[in-house]
Design a protein around this motif. Structure first.
Motif, PDB file in Angstrom:
ATOM      1  N   GLU A  16       0.849  -1.191   0.000  1.00 16.38           N
ATOM      2  CA  GLU A  16       0.000   0.000   0.000  1.00 16.38           C
ATOM      3  C   GLU A  16       0.881   1.236   0.000  1.00 16.38           C
ATOM      4  N   GLU A  17       0.533   2.184  -0.862  1.00 18.17           N
ATOM      5  CA  GLU A  17       1.268   3.452  -0.912  1.00 18.17           C
ATOM      6  C   GLU A  17       0.796   4.328   0.240  1.00 18.17           C
ATOM      7  N   ASP A  19       2.814   7.179   1.272  1.00 15.86           N
ATOM      8  CA  ASP A  19       3.434   8.492   1.206  1.00 15.86           C
ATOM      9  C   ASP A  19       2.361   9.551   0.928  1.00 15.86           C
ATOM     10  N   THR A  22       2.692  11.557  -2.457  1.00 18.80           N
ATOM     11  CA  THR A  22       2.351  10.726  -3.619  1.00 18.80           C
ATOM     12  C   THR A  22       0.849  10.564  -3.736  1.00 18.80           C
ATOM     13  N   ARG A  23       0.201  10.299  -2.621  1.00 23.40           N
ATOM     14  CA  ARG A  23      -1.257  10.137  -2.624  1.00 23.40           C
ATOM     15  C   ARG A  23      -1.943  11.440  -3.022  1.00 23.40           C
ATOM     16  N   ARG A  40       1.260   0.218  -4.692  1.00 26.47           N
ATOM     17  CA  ARG A  40       2.450   0.480  -5.510  1.00 26.47           C
ATOM     18  C   ARG A  40       2.883  -0.827  -6.172  1.00 26.47           C
TER      19      ARG A  40
END
Length: 63
Positions: A16-17, A19, A22-23, A40
């Motif tokens: 799971e992203e 950051d 980034t989100r 990711r």
């Protein structure tokens, strides 16, 4: 990556992203629904994903 044989939906397994920046950048282009999350997928998986999609298009099972 998995393909649902009934619906053809793509299911991705990955980290799971988390950051925040980034989100936020992604949300500016495509806001996420309340049930969605961001996963990711490493760049090294691009070729495998394309091969799997090609197999589905050709009617081959993808596991």
């Amino acid at each position: 990556m998995f393909v649902d044989p009934t619906s053809g939906d793509l299911l991705f397994q990955g980290d799971e992203e988390t950051d925040v920046e980034t989100r936020a950048q992604t949300a500016r282009h495509s806001p996420m629904g309340e049930r969605e999350t961001m996963v990711r997928i490493p760049a090294r998986m691009r070729k495998l994903i394309l091969e799997a999609l090609s197999a589905v298009e050709n009617g081959d099972p993808v596991h």
